[in-house]
Design a protein around this motif. Structure first.
Motif, mmCIF file in Angstrom:
data_model
loop_
_atom_site.group_PDB
_atom_site.id
_atom_site.type_symbol
_atom_site.label_atom_id
_atom_site.label_comp_id
_atom_site.label_asym_id
_atom_site.label_seq_id
_atom_site.Cartn_x
_atom_site.Cartn_y
_atom_site.Cartn_z
ATOM 1 N N ASP A 114 0.844 -1.199 0.000
ATOM 2 C CA ASP A 114 0.000 0.000 0.000
ATOM 3 C C ASP A 114 0.883 1.254 0.000
ATOM 4 O O ASP A 114 1.754 1.394 0.867
ATOM 5 N N PRO A 115 0.684 2.178 -0.952
ATOM 6 C CA PRO A 115 1.530 3.387 -0.994
ATOM 7 C C PRO A 115 1.365 4.294 0.218
ATOM 8 O O PRO A 115 2.208 5.164 0.455
ATOM 9 N N ARG A 116 0.308 4.113 0.997
ATOM 10 C CA ARG A 116 0.107 4.924 2.197
ATOM 11 C C ARG A 116 0.947 4.445 3.366
ATOM 12 O O ARG A 116 1.065 5.131 4.388
ATOM 13 N N LEU A 117 1.543 3.267 3.229
ATOM 14 C CA LEU A 117 2.264 2.635 4.331
ATOM 15 C C LEU A 117 3.714 3.111 4.404
ATOM 16 O O LEU A 117 4.436 3.125 3.406
ATOM 17 N N ASP A 118 4.123 3.467 5.608
ATOM 18 C CA ASP A 118 5.527 3.758 5.916
ATOM 19 C C ASP A 118 5.927 2.806 7.037
ATOM 20 O O ASP A 118 5.667 3.061 8.213
ATOM 21 N N LEU A 119 6.531 1.681 6.664
ATOM 22 C CA LEU A 119 6.876 0.627 7.622
ATOM 23 C C LEU A 119 8.306 0.820 8.118
ATOM 24 O O LEU A 119 9.242 0.884 7.320
ATOM 25 N N ARG A 120 8.471 0.919 9.427
ATOM 26 C CA ARG A 120 9.800 1.095 10.031
ATOM 27 C C ARG A 120 10.084 -0.084 10.968
ATOM 28 O O ARG A 120 9.219 -0.472 11.757
ATOM 29 N N ILE A 121 11.271 -0.629 10.878
ATOM 30 C CA ILE A 121 11.706 -1.641 11.840
ATOM 31 C C ILE A 121 12.419 -0.895 12.957
ATOM 32 O O ILE A 121 13.616 -0.573 12.870
#
Length: 226
Positions: A114-121
């Motif tokens: 999803d382009p709205r997602l900003d996933l950070r580890i």
């Protein structure tokens, strides 16, 4: 009788061991004797997103989700937010994401693209700190489900998120009218008091772990910045 099948293991930052199992078509993530999450009981995690977004009334919101888990909160959020929204997820373990795209790929689908997602580890506290330091924009909502509640069961480090200082930082990382929503496996009067002491408007909501008023009783606290 079907036995549960062990699929994978991963150590998290504090050295605790997370294990992924499957049983009768369901997945579960376990730490020691504690079942942390399961595809059998996702309703209250979905409600964490659905009820927060409903209360917020802002479909183009920028939200932060602490803990990906099995993605129930995230997928419920993306289903209710507009294309212009932003969903930031902080997940402490990259193994959890590997499981989402590996053994649980059918559950995950294409949601992580999803382009709205900003996933950070990373630790969610780091992103809250960034918003306070001005190095990142503030949030319309912060949804915390990084443990089984505000007791640091999974990681002792989670206790700082739920401390008075941690809650004050979360409050300050919110935009005016923003909501801090916290999921818990059960009631916690001491935590409710700490949350109240932040000066936020508090609502304690009881929700079942399964639809149709079934399953265990869980708690969601909604704390709104006025």
């Amino acid at each position: 009788m079907l036995k549960r099948e062990h699929l994978a293991s991963a150590q998290i930052a504090d050295g605790e061991l997370l294990e992924l199992y499957t049983h009768a078509g369901h997945f579960m993530i376990v730490m020691g004797r504690n079942e942390l999450m399961s595809t059998r009981m996702a309703f209250s995690e979905e409600q964490l997103a659905e009820l927060t977004i409903e209360r917020l009334g802002k479909p183009d919101a920028r939200i932060l989700i602490g803990g990906y888990g099995m993605g129930f909160t995230y997928r419920a959020a993306r289903a209710r937010l507009a294309d212009s929204a932003e969903i930031v997820i902080a997940e402490i373990s990259d193994a959890i994401i590997a499981w989402a795209t590996g053994p649980m790929a059918q559950l995950t689908g294409d949601s992580l693209s999803d382009p709205r997602l900003d996933l950070r580890i990373c630790d969610v506290a780091a992103l809250i700190d960034d918003a306070n330091d001005g190095t990142s924009a503030k949030f319309d909502a912060i949804l915390l489900d990084v443990d089984n509640g505000p007791d640091g069961l999974v990681r002792d480090a989670n206790n700082r998120i739920y401390s008075r200082t941690g809650l004050a930082k979360a409050r300050d990382a919110l935009k005016p009218g923003g909501i801090l929503a916290v999921w818990s496996a059960g009631p916690d009067p001491a935590f409710r008091k700490r949350l109240h002491d932040t000066g936020l408007d508090i609502v304690e909501w009881k929700v079942r772990s399964r639809p149709n008023n079934k399953g265990a009783h869980h708690i969601i606290w909604f704390a709104q910045k006025v």
